[in-house]
Design a protein around this motif. Sequence first.
Motif, PDB file in Angstrom:
ATOM      1  N   ARG A  47       0.816  -1.217   0.000  1.00  0.00           N
ATOM      2  CA  ARG A  47       0.000   0.000   0.000  1.00  0.00           C
ATOM      3  C   ARG A  47       0.851   1.269   0.000  1.00  0.00           C
ATOM      4  O   ARG A  47       0.554   2.223  -0.717  1.00  0.00           O
ATOM      5  CB  ARG A  47      -0.925   0.008   1.220  1.00  0.00           C
ATOM      6  CG  ARG A  47      -1.853   1.233   1.262  1.00  0.00           C
ATOM      7  CD  ARG A  47      -2.519   1.381   2.603  1.00  0.00           C
ATOM      8  NE  ARG A  47      -1.517   1.645   3.637  1.00  0.00           N
ATOM      9  CZ  ARG A  47      -1.797   1.690   4.929  1.00  0.00           C
ATOM     10  NH1 ARG A  47      -3.031   1.477   5.358  1.00  0.00           N
ATOM     11  NH2 ARG A  47      -0.836   1.935   5.815  1.00  0.00           N
ATOM     12  N   ASP A  48       1.915   1.298   0.818  1.00  0.00           N
ATOM     13  CA  ASP A  48       2.594   2.556   1.106  1.00  0.00           C
ATOM     14  C   ASP A  48       3.835   2.842   0.267  1.00  0.00           C
ATOM     15  O   ASP A  48       4.233   3.999   0.145  1.00  0.00           O
ATOM     16  CB  ASP A  48       2.995   2.591   2.593  1.00  0.00           C
ATOM     17  CG  ASP A  48       1.776   2.558   3.503  1.00  0.00           C
ATOM     18  OD1 ASP A  48       0.687   2.994   3.069  1.00  0.00           O
ATOM     19  OD2 ASP A  48       1.911   2.081   4.650  1.00  0.00           O
ATOM     20  N   HIS A  49       4.465   1.809  -0.291  1.00  0.00           N
ATOM     21  CA  HIS A  49       5.704   2.067  -1.030  1.00  0.00           C
ATOM     22  C   HIS A  49       5.397   2.849  -2.305  1.00  0.00           C
ATOM     23  O   HIS A  49       4.514   2.469  -3.081  1.00  0.00           O
ATOM     24  CB  HIS A  49       6.408   0.752  -1.376  1.00  0.00           C
ATOM     25  CG  HIS A  49       7.828   0.949  -1.766  1.00  0.00           C
ATOM     26  ND1 HIS A  49       8.203   1.434  -3.007  1.00  0.00           N
ATOM     27  CD2 HIS A  49       8.988   0.760  -1.071  1.00  0.00           C
ATOM     28  CE1 HIS A  49       9.509   1.508  -3.069  1.00  0.00           C
ATOM     29  NE2 HIS A  49      10.017   1.112  -1.901  1.00  0.00           N
ATOM     30  N   PRO A  50       6.116   3.958  -2.556  1.00  0.00           N
ATOM     31  CA  PRO A  50       5.797   4.811  -3.718  1.00  0.00           C
ATOM     32  C   PRO A  50       5.949   4.111  -5.066  1.00  0.00           C
ATOM     33  O   PRO A  50       5.320   4.514  -6.047  1.00  0.00           O
ATOM     34  CB  PRO A  50       6.788   5.983  -3.589  1.00  0.00           C
ATOM     35  CG  PRO A  50       7.851   5.518  -2.641  1.00  0.00           C
ATOM     36  CD  PRO A  50       7.218   4.509  -1.742  1.00  0.00           C
ATOM     37  N   VAL A 113      -4.957  -2.225   7.257  1.00  0.00           N
ATOM     38  CA  VAL A 113      -4.301  -1.707   6.045  1.00  0.00           C
ATOM     39  C   VAL A 113      -5.353  -1.231   5.052  1.00  0.00           C
ATOM     40  O   VAL A 113      -5.271  -0.121   4.515  1.00  0.00           O
ATOM     41  CB  VAL A 113      -3.406  -2.789   5.404  1.00  0.00           C
ATOM     42  CG1 VAL A 113      -2.710  -2.245   4.157  1.00  0.00           C
ATOM     43  CG2 VAL A 113      -2.386  -3.304   6.401  1.00  0.00           C
ATOM     44  N   TRP A 114      -6.337  -2.068   4.787  1.00  0.00           N
ATOM     45  CA  TRP A 114      -7.445  -1.720   3.900  1.00  0.00           C
ATOM     46  C   TRP A 114      -8.759  -2.013   4.642  1.00  0.00           C
ATOM     47  O   TRP A 114      -9.127  -3.191   4.795  1.00  0.00           O
ATOM     48  CB  TRP A 114      -7.409  -2.549   2.615  1.00  0.00           C
ATOM     49  CG  TRP A 114      -6.219  -2.288   1.750  1.00  0.00           C
ATOM     50  CD1 TRP A 114      -5.979  -1.193   0.977  1.00  0.00           C
ATOM     51  CD2 TRP A 114      -5.103  -3.160   1.555  1.00  0.00           C
ATOM     52  NE1 TRP A 114      -4.777  -1.323   0.329  1.00  0.00           N
ATOM     53  CE2 TRP A 114      -4.215  -2.526   0.664  1.00  0.00           C
ATOM     54  CE3 TRP A 114      -4.763  -4.422   2.061  1.00  0.00           C
ATOM     55  CZ2 TRP A 114      -3.024  -3.097   0.256  1.00  0.00           C
ATOM     56  CZ3 TRP A 114      -3.574  -4.992   1.675  1.00  0.00           C
ATOM     57  CH2 TRP A 114      -2.712  -4.338   0.772  1.00  0.00           C
ATOM     58  N   PRO A 115      -9.469  -1.001   5.131  1.00  0.00           N
ATOM     59  CA  PRO A 115     -10.727  -1.235   5.849  1.00  0.00           C
ATOM     60  C   PRO A 115     -11.761  -2.021   5.036  1.00  0.00           C
ATOM     61  O   PRO A 115     -12.615  -2.693   5.607  1.00  0.00           O
ATOM     62  CB  PRO A 115     -11.232   0.180   6.160  1.00  0.00           C
ATOM     63  CG  PRO A 115      -9.982   1.014   6.207  1.00  0.00           C
ATOM     64  CD  PRO A 115      -9.065   0.418   5.160  1.00  0.00           C
ATOM     65  N   SER A 116     -11.659  -1.980   3.711  1.00  0.00           N
ATOM     66  CA  SER A 116     -12.618  -2.713   2.866  1.00  0.00           C
ATOM     67  C   SER A 116     -12.496  -4.221   3.028  1.00  0.00           C
ATOM     68  O   SER A 116     -13.377  -4.971   2.597  1.00  0.00           O
ATOM     69  CB  SER A 116     -12.428  -2.341   1.386  1.00  0.00           C
ATOM     70  OG  SER A 116     -11.120  -2.677   0.950  1.00  0.00           O
ATOM     71  N   ALA A 117     -11.439  -4.699   3.684  1.00  0.00           N
ATOM     72  CA  ALA A 117     -11.277  -6.140   3.906  1.00  0.00           C
ATOM     73  C   ALA A 117     -12.285  -6.681   4.916  1.00  0.00           C
ATOM     74  O   ALA A 117     -12.496  -7.902   4.992  1.00  0.00           O
ATOM     75  CB  ALA A 117      -9.855  -6.444   4.392  1.00  0.00           C
TER      76      ALA A 117
END
Length: 201
Positions: A47-50, A113-117
């Motif tokens: 998620r966070d790595h550019p 990390v992803w609330p949609s999970a």
Amino acid sequence: MSAKPELLCQKLQDVLGADLATLELACGEVTIEVEPQRYLAVAGLLRDHPELRFEQLIDLCGVDYSGHAGARTDKRRFAAVSHLTSVTHNWRVRLRTHAQDDAFPVVDSLTEVWPSANWYEREAFDLFGILFSGHPDLRRILTDYGFVGHPFRKDFPISGNVEMRYDAEQGRVVYQPVTIEPREITPRIVREEHYGESGNG
């Protein structure tokens, strides 16, 4: 074929390195697998790595690999599989991890990390019995609260474990053992008389 999947594979290899158990490119789709102890940390990196920026989890499901011809050599049965999308880079990846214990399958929840999970993990718990450690509200979502077992497991009986009916004497719905006798159904073929014969012309 576009070079984009190959570029994504290279980026994943560069960023994740030793965290990758496997990286596969097939039919233009990239699938990575990580060990369960690194699942949550890798999800955060994705998620966070550019260079990756997988902002969206679009699906998560459970898988029961028992009896699967392409099953892993270590024979772990249950897996959680997530499908991720990067809006920034316009690419997708499939992330898979296997639960260590088939008798009590547990993997980390990705909800932080992803609330949609959230509801996807509840569905995988309900249908496959995979527990998600750290999930804020892990309970059944598709089956009844009194349901016995997990219906998408390959060893789940076709007729189920229990059946429910309304009991007039008790004035409520009751559960009881399944009363359906297993049987083999052979289709009956009905054809009109003289079917397939040519006409008299």
